[in-house]
Design a protein around this motif. Structure first.
Motif, mmCIF file in Angstrom:
data_model
loop_
_atom_site.group_PDB
_atom_site.id
_atom_site.type_symbol
_atom_site.label_atom_id
_atom_site.label_comp_id
_atom_site.label_asym_id
_atom_site.label_seq_id
_atom_site.Cartn_x
_atom_site.Cartn_y
_atom_site.Cartn_z
ATOM 1 N N ALA A 39 12.341 13.918 14.129
ATOM 2 C CA ALA A 39 10.911 13.807 14.445
ATOM 3 C C ALA A 39 10.304 12.587 13.768
ATOM 4 O O ALA A 39 9.474 11.882 14.347
ATOM 5 C CB ALA A 39 10.182 15.070 14.025
ATOM 6 N N GLY A 40 10.711 12.323 12.541
ATOM 7 C CA GLY A 40 10.191 11.161 11.841
ATOM 8 C C GLY A 40 10.581 9.860 12.526
ATOM 9 O O GLY A 40 9.760 8.934 12.657
ATOM 10 N N LEU A 41 11.830 9.756 12.973
ATOM 11 C CA LEU A 41 12.267 8.558 13.683
ATOM 12 C C LEU A 41 11.490 8.378 14.982
ATOM 13 O O LEU A 41 11.075 7.268 15.333
ATOM 14 C CB LEU A 41 13.766 8.641 13.969
ATOM 15 C CG LEU A 41 14.692 8.680 12.743
ATOM 16 C CD1 LEU A 41 16.144 8.814 13.187
ATOM 17 C CD2 LEU A 41 14.505 7.445 11.863
ATOM 18 N N GLN A 42 11.276 9.478 15.687
ATOM 19 C CA GLN A 42 10.569 9.417 16.960
ATOM 20 C C GLN A 42 9.112 9.011 16.771
ATOM 21 O O GLN A 42 8.532 8.320 17.621
ATOM 22 C CB GLN A 42 10.657 10.769 17.663
ATOM 23 C CG GLN A 42 10.066 10.786 19.057
ATOM 24 C CD GLN A 42 10.268 12.125 19.746
ATOM 25 O OE1 GLN A 42 10.438 13.146 19.099
ATOM 26 N NE2 GLN A 42 10.265 12.119 21.055
ATOM 27 N N ARG A 43 8.517 9.409 15.656
ATOM 28 C CA ARG A 43 7.099 9.137 15.422
ATOM 29 C C ARG A 43 6.853 7.810 14.719
ATOM 30 O O ARG A 43 5.728 7.498 14.345
ATOM 31 C CB ARG A 43 6.504 10.278 14.592
ATOM 32 C CG ARG A 43 6.502 11.614 15.319
ATOM 33 C CD ARG A 43 6.063 12.746 14.422
ATOM 34 N NE ARG A 43 6.217 14.028 15.099
ATOM 35 C CZ ARG A 43 5.964 15.210 14.548
ATOM 36 N NH1 ARG A 43 5.536 15.265 13.292
ATOM 37 N NH2 ARG A 43 6.138 16.322 15.227
ATOM 38 N N GLY A 44 7.886 7.033 14.546
ATOM 39 C CA GLY A 44 7.715 5.720 13.964
ATOM 40 C C GLY A 44 7.444 5.730 12.473
ATOM 41 O O GLY A 44 6.785 4.816 11.939
ATOM 42 N N GLU A 45 7.974 6.720 11.774
ATOM 43 C CA GLU A 45 7.808 6.807 10.332
ATOM 44 C C GLU A 45 9.040 6.238 9.627
ATOM 45 O O GLU A 45 10.138 6.232 10.180
ATOM 46 C CB GLU A 45 7.599 8.267 9.907
ATOM 47 C CG GLU A 45 6.324 8.874 10.464
ATOM 48 C CD GLU A 45 6.279 10.386 10.317
ATOM 49 O OE1 GLU A 45 5.189 10.958 10.450
ATOM 50 O OE2 GLU A 45 7.345 11.002 10.078
ATOM 51 N N ARG A 46 8.851 5.785 8.415
ATOM 52 C CA ARG A 46 9.971 5.407 7.554
ATOM 53 C C ARG A 46 10.581 6.699 7.037
ATOM 54 O O ARG A 46 9.872 7.581 6.549
ATOM 55 C CB ARG A 46 9.450 4.560 6.398
ATOM 56 C CG ARG A 46 10.505 4.256 5.343
ATOM 57 C CD ARG A 46 11.221 2.958 5.614
ATOM 58 N NE ARG A 46 11.934 2.527 4.410
ATOM 59 C CZ ARG A 46 13.217 2.796 4.156
ATOM 60 N NH1 ARG A 46 13.927 3.511 5.015
ATOM 61 N NH2 ARG A 46 13.788 2.352 3.053
#
Length: 296
Positions: A39-46
């Motif tokens: 989910a973090g990768l998909q949402r553009g988070e580090r």
């Protein structure tokens, strides 16, 4: 114990969350961690992951199997999977204040690099190795709340219930504002039966209504729960209604426990506790029923 922040499914987590994940088998850990990181990768988070018992390559494999592209995320600097030795213990010992400062800098750097926030997860089993400074872990968990609260950052701290003792789990769990809810063993519109931890004890959390539609489901899940080691804890704090057939299913499951083990049904409505007493179900030595949190 019902905590202030409660339990939250991993897909419902957002910025500001600092949650505890207690788990009792590898599949539970993998499902939660994979969903959280993807989910973090998909949402553009580090995304930062600090591995301990698992090798970094295993964690990358989880993401790849879930359809993510960890190689690309590594290449663009969005994802880092390292070890506890190279993060929490980079100086050869653990220092709570140093780690808090490191995470604060990571939040700043992630935003400066254009990411939408920082997402962190760490396996905390390194604290059981007797490393210098490990006694600061409880204080660290409290201090680090300020890193995430109200900021574009979130974290999951992972505690393996097979390795940490009950008192340790309770201590570290209560330092977090909330906990990750594990996948339900049963779920429909009326009832969810969710594995959880209360005061460091593995428990079954009953959420919703137990009646003619769901009693059979409760009985089936109780069969699974009887296979857990130690006493059985059934948390009724989120129960909306249970009929006599549902209470009978609990009593019958308790009767099947071998000598020396007990089922603790806790935070049940006082009126229902009276019903159990009138019928005499609580006379069985393997069943205790309480309107409060029950024995610790």
């Amino acid at each position: 114990m019902t905590r202030q922040g409660g339990e939250r499914q991993v897909q419902d987590m957002g910025h500001g969350d600092h949650l505890c994940l207690a788990f009792a088998d590898d599949a539970e850990q993998r499902r939660v961690v994979t969903a959280y990181l993807a989910a973090g990768l998909q949402r553009g988070e580090r995304v930062l992951y600090f591995a301990d018992l698992n090798e970094p390559g295993q964690v990358l494999g989880w993401l790849e199997a879930a359809g993510a592209d960890p190689g690309a995320a590594l290449g663009r600097g969005q994802l880092t999977v390292t070890t506890a030795d190279d993060s929490y213990l980079a100086a050869g010992s653990f220092d709570a204040d140093t780690m808090v400062a490191t995470l604060q800098q990571e939040v700043h750097d992630a935003l400066a690099a254009g990411w939408n926030g920082l997402r962190v997860s760490g396996e905390m089993g390194w604290a059981l190795r007797g490393v210098p400074g490990a006694e600061q872990l409880g204080a660290y968990e409290t201090k680090v709340n300020a890193v995430f609260a109200g900021r574009p950052a979130l974290a999951i701290c992972q505690y393996d219930a097979r390795r940490f003792g009950t008192a340790q789990l309770h201590e570290f769990d209560r330092r977090h504002p909330g906990a990750v809810e594990l996948d339900a063993l049963y779920s429909d519109a009326a009832l969810r039966l969710v594995p959880a931890f209360r005061a460091g004890q593995r428990a079954l959390r009953v959420v919703g209504t137990v009646d003619y539609r769901t009693t059979e489901a409760l009985a089936g899940v109780l069969e699974t729960v009887l296979g857990w080691p130690g006493d059985v804890w059934v948390d009724m704090s989120a129960l909306e209604f249970i009929d006599l057939a549902g209470m009978r299913a609990l009593a019958r499951a308790a009767e099947r426990l071998p000598a020396g083990r007990r089922m603790h049904v806790v935070e049940l409505a006082p009126m229902l506790c009276q019903v159990v007493s009138v019928i005499g179900w609580d006379e069985h030595p393997s069943l205790t029923v309480s309107a409060g949190e029950g024995p610790a």
